[in-house]
Scaffold this motif. Sequence first.
Motif, mmCIF file in Angstrom:
data_model
loop_
_atom_site.group_PDB
_atom_site.id
_atom_site.type_symbol
_atom_site.label_atom_id
_atom_site.label_comp_id
_atom_site.label_asym_id
_atom_site.label_seq_id
_atom_site.Cartn_x
_atom_site.Cartn_y
_atom_site.Cartn_z
ATOM 1 N N TRP A 597 0.829 -0.997 -0.442
ATOM 2 C CA TRP A 597 0.119 0.194 0.452
ATOM 3 C C TRP A 597 0.988 1.265 0.376
ATOM 4 N N VAL A 598 0.702 1.982 -0.825
ATOM 5 C CA VAL A 598 1.448 3.687 -0.877
ATOM 6 C C VAL A 598 0.333 5.229 -0.825
ATOM 7 N N LYS A 599 0.165 6.151 0.167
ATOM 8 C CA LYS A 599 -1.064 6.768 0.084
ATOM 9 C C LYS A 599 -0.294 7.813 0.903
ATOM 10 N N ASP A 600 -0.137 9.116 0.606
ATOM 11 C CA ASP A 600 0.203 10.120 1.468
ATOM 12 C C ASP A 600 0.826 10.327 1.716
ATOM 13 N N ASN A 601 2.399 9.498 0.945
ATOM 14 C CA ASN A 601 3.372 10.023 1.446
ATOM 15 C C ASN A 601 3.870 8.708 2.833
ATOM 16 N N ARG A 602 2.625 7.463 2.765
ATOM 17 C CA ARG A 602 3.313 6.467 3.658
ATOM 18 C C ARG A 602 3.167 5.237 2.868
ATOM 19 N N GLN A 603 3.297 4.543 3.500
ATOM 20 C CA GLN A 603 3.634 3.221 2.624
ATOM 21 C C GLN A 603 4.114 1.836 3.989
ATOM 22 N N ILE A 604 3.263 0.152 3.065
ATOM 23 C CA ILE A 604 2.938 -0.472 4.315
ATOM 24 C C ILE A 604 4.040 -1.797 2.996
ATOM 25 N N TYR A 605 5.093 -1.997 3.603
ATOM 26 C CA TYR A 605 6.083 -2.478 2.693
ATOM 27 C C TYR A 605 5.855 -4.120 3.468
ATOM 28 N N LEU A 606 5.581 -5.212 2.833
ATOM 29 C CA LEU A 606 6.118 -5.939 3.610
ATOM 30 C C LEU A 606 7.235 -6.933 3.682
ATOM 31 N N LEU A 607 7.837 -6.931 4.944
ATOM 32 C CA LEU A 607 9.376 -7.346 4.782
ATOM 33 C C LEU A 607 9.366 -7.895 6.756
ATOM 34 N N GLY A 608 9.838 -9.462 6.770
ATOM 35 C CA GLY A 608 10.621 -9.801 7.985
ATOM 36 C C GLY A 608 11.374 -8.488 8.536
ATOM 37 N N ASN A 609 11.579 -9.679 10.111
ATOM 38 C CA ASN A 609 12.381 -9.334 10.733
ATOM 39 C C ASN A 609 14.018 -9.758 10.388
ATOM 40 N N PRO A 610 14.626 -8.427 9.849
ATOM 41 C CA PRO A 610 16.231 -9.679 9.556
ATOM 42 C C PRO A 610 16.951 -10.521 10.360
ATOM 43 N N LEU A 611 16.571 -10.233 11.558
ATOM 44 C CA LEU A 611 17.683 -11.136 12.199
ATOM 45 C C LEU A 611 16.593 -12.286 12.798
ATOM 46 N N VAL A 612 15.394 -12.271 13.111
ATOM 47 C CA VAL A 612 14.933 -13.786 12.953
ATOM 48 C C VAL A 612 14.707 -14.598 11.918
ATOM 49 N N TRP A 613 14.528 -13.621 9.987
ATOM 50 C CA TRP A 613 14.722 -14.673 9.167
ATOM 51 C C TRP A 613 16.016 -14.962 8.991
ATOM 52 N N TRP A 614 17.029 -14.102 9.529
ATOM 53 C CA TRP A 614 18.284 -14.931 9.178
ATOM 54 C C TRP A 614 18.903 -16.210 10.076
ATOM 55 N N LEU A 615 18.305 -15.676 11.073
ATOM 56 C CA LEU A 615 19.060 -17.110 12.362
ATOM 57 C C LEU A 615 18.213 -17.940 11.798
ATOM 58 N N SER A 616 16.691 -17.969 11.815
ATOM 59 C CA SER A 616 16.111 -19.424 11.847
ATOM 60 C C SER A 616 16.747 -19.403 9.940
ATOM 61 N N THR A 617 16.779 -18.908 8.986
ATOM 62 C CA THR A 617 17.646 -19.494 8.142
ATOM 63 C C THR A 617 19.296 -20.441 8.385
ATOM 64 N N ALA A 618 20.047 -19.306 9.471
ATOM 65 C CA ALA A 618 21.526 -20.246 9.917
ATOM 66 C C ALA A 618 20.639 -21.373 10.369
ATOM 67 N N ALA A 619 20.062 -21.637 11.459
ATOM 68 C CA ALA A 619 20.151 -22.559 12.550
ATOM 69 C C ALA A 619 19.296 -23.889 11.696
ATOM 70 N N VAL A 620 18.384 -23.750 9.497
ATOM 71 C CA VAL A 620 18.210 -24.360 9.036
ATOM 72 C C VAL A 620 19.420 -25.032 8.773
ATOM 73 N N THR A 621 20.081 -24.021 8.332
ATOM 74 C CA THR A 621 21.743 -24.570 7.547
ATOM 75 C C THR A 621 22.847 -25.613 8.400
ATOM 76 N N PHE A 622 22.664 -24.699 9.934
ATOM 77 C CA PHE A 622 22.993 -26.006 10.608
ATOM 78 C C PHE A 622 22.879 -27.045 10.909
ATOM 79 N N TYR A 623 21.496 -27.330 11.410
ATOM 80 C CA TYR A 623 20.821 -28.364 11.328
ATOM 81 C C TYR A 623 21.183 -29.192 10.421
ATOM 82 N N ALA A 624 20.757 -29.388 9.196
ATOM 83 C CA ALA A 624 21.213 -30.268 8.533
ATOM 84 C C ALA A 624 22.973 -30.539 7.808
#
Length: 763
Positions: A597-624
Amino acid sequence: MAAGVRVRRPTSPTPSLPHTAPHSQRFPNPRHDHLDADERRAAASRGYGPGRKMHAYGGINMTSAEWKLLGVVVIIAMSVRLFRLSRPNSIVFDEVHFGKFASKYIKSSYFVDVHPPLAKLLITLAGFIFGYDGNFDFKDIAKVYEGNVPYVAMRLLPALLGVATVPLAYITLRALDCRATTALLASLFITFENGLITQSRHILLDSPLIFFTALTTFLWIGFCNEDKQEPFTDSWWTWLALTGLSLGATVSCKWVGLFTIATIGLGTLKQLWILLGDMRISARLWTRHFVARAICLILIPITFYMFMFWIHFLILSNAGDGDGFMSSEFQHTLNGRGMSDTYLDVAYGSVLEIRHVNTQGGYLHSHPHNYPTGSQQQQITLYPHRDSNNEWRIVNATATPDPYTAWSYQSFQHVHTGDRIKLRHIATEHSLHSHDYRPPVSDVDFQQEVSAYGMADFVGDANDDWIVEIHKGDKHDTESWKRLKTLKTQFRLRHVMSGCYLFSHKVKLPDWGFDQQEVTCNKNAVLDNSLWYIETNTHPNMPADAPKANYKRPGFIAKFLELQQVMWTTNAGLTERHAFDSRPDAWPRLRRGINFWVKDNRQIYLLGNPLVWWLSTAAVTFYAAIRGLLIIRAKRGYKDFENTKVVKYDTLCGFLFVGWSLHYFPFYLMGRQLFLHHYFPALYFAILLCCGVFDLVTSALRPRVRLQIAALLVILAIWNYAYLSPLAYGLPWTKQKCKNAQWLKTWDFSCNDFLDNVSSDIA
């Protein structure tokens, strides 16, 4: 670990790993008096016996202080997800679709969507309770909600389900025998995960999907814990049946729930395989285990799934814009689409409505608008709705002197295969025509334009002539294979002059063709796309007692199966590129998000929490990597899998890894349009796996040190959440702060839409 929390022995809910704790490690249960002789012997062999202590119900053993702490976390999750839920007060992203579907439910207007109905029904229920009348059109993103649209209530339902996912993550890890600190870390990671927050705050289906995925996972683990105590007790049946109901709810939200079914299915197969190899389990007892799981994990989900569609059909009883996707028989069951009995025999002079067999069966159609290119003659299209412009008179092209009037005074003649015919459009008195012009959209040399040409009292020419070729008739009516019969005969029309076949496909005409489906004459026509049949047939000279025809009304099962096929075909056809689509390889790395969504000089952009996202990906790689190393070490003779700690964490993390894999890798097989939010169910498993790895890595540390590490990770997650929160909530932001937040070049939220300076007040 919190005081008073008893550490239990390893549980084994994993559906995939070959190693599992021996029976001697399973918890006993004294409650076996109701078992028969075979069951008693099996119970005794698995460690069940009188005087042995049973674990907590479903494997959850939490103190009152721990429940109070979880309550605080839930309050935090509610404040995070319900903050400014009424903003923006305009349509966000796919609210244009799912809000519109709620309107159609309320008006009982039939529609077709690629997703099953449960989540949409829940959202509709929320709107209906708060007085929504279904009159808002949900037409465009950023359109302001006006009138009686309880959009906040409709957003509230997915938001509350998003909140409910937080405690589910906590108790799931506790049931998996993780420490309280680990479970708390997981619940806070999910609480402050920006992507899950954004997705749960709008009228979208992913939050209900993730909730039921999480619920199914928890219930399955609870069942596995009960199964280690004693089978076929009341609590054992309760956990198993609830798992089946939750599976049905998951797949009834989105077909992604099939991956959850696969996860639980693999776990079930593993359990049955282990029981089959246990010589202390009789064949009769093994059969009971199999039948119980078949009933609860197959029959119950299927019944629930079908029941959702029964409600769907019950509500959508009126004709709507989804009619064109369904067969004529299906449409006949809708109010406003029922058809009166029509003459069965087709004769020269009959006025017909001709339908395409394939591509959802639109009608052969013309209207007083011309092609802008080519011959610039009157358009011929395929139109999905009934209309007087669908009516054509069939005449004998060889009749003299005027084929368009000869039928009225000549003897009554049926139309046979091989006959040479003309079709005259009733409303405009133009004839179905083809000639050596390329079609306006399918501009290829093996296709010709089809147009309507001529006028009243104009006999026309040979380019109006077509040969009837009957392809198939009704097996109960041999005459329908020889001559045209309404509803019973499928036929092709071959152009006399060029040999091409009247043809239609899913290609749409542009705005000048009103987005109707293109009709051409194809020299290399695919059979299915060049087949037609007659739906209605009238004739002024037909005897009053002439036989009539109508559609057979399909029952629920037939309608259900047809809709599944339509949903599958439509879903597979969503191959067009989108400005913010992405492929699965980009999801674990959080390469890009989605502009909501973009309107009135504001925006909603779906983006994950980088720390949570990358830590979880690292954990998947670590377990494998660690699992691979353990397999190699086992081949070299090391006895790692005889270590209780290795078994516990291999079982725990292995189950979550399988859940992640089955919710992620199947997307590589899909050619359809995909977005970041398709990764969310896999992300849930990845977050739990991340915390499982945390539990392992910190298992040798003192509780205080472990708690300090967890606190540091939570603080970093909250900082990431707060830093990117303007994108989650559509808050004021400056261009400079926006640019500073673009940590990756592929994060394509639009910083130019923000102001250079904003006040500290939140509007």
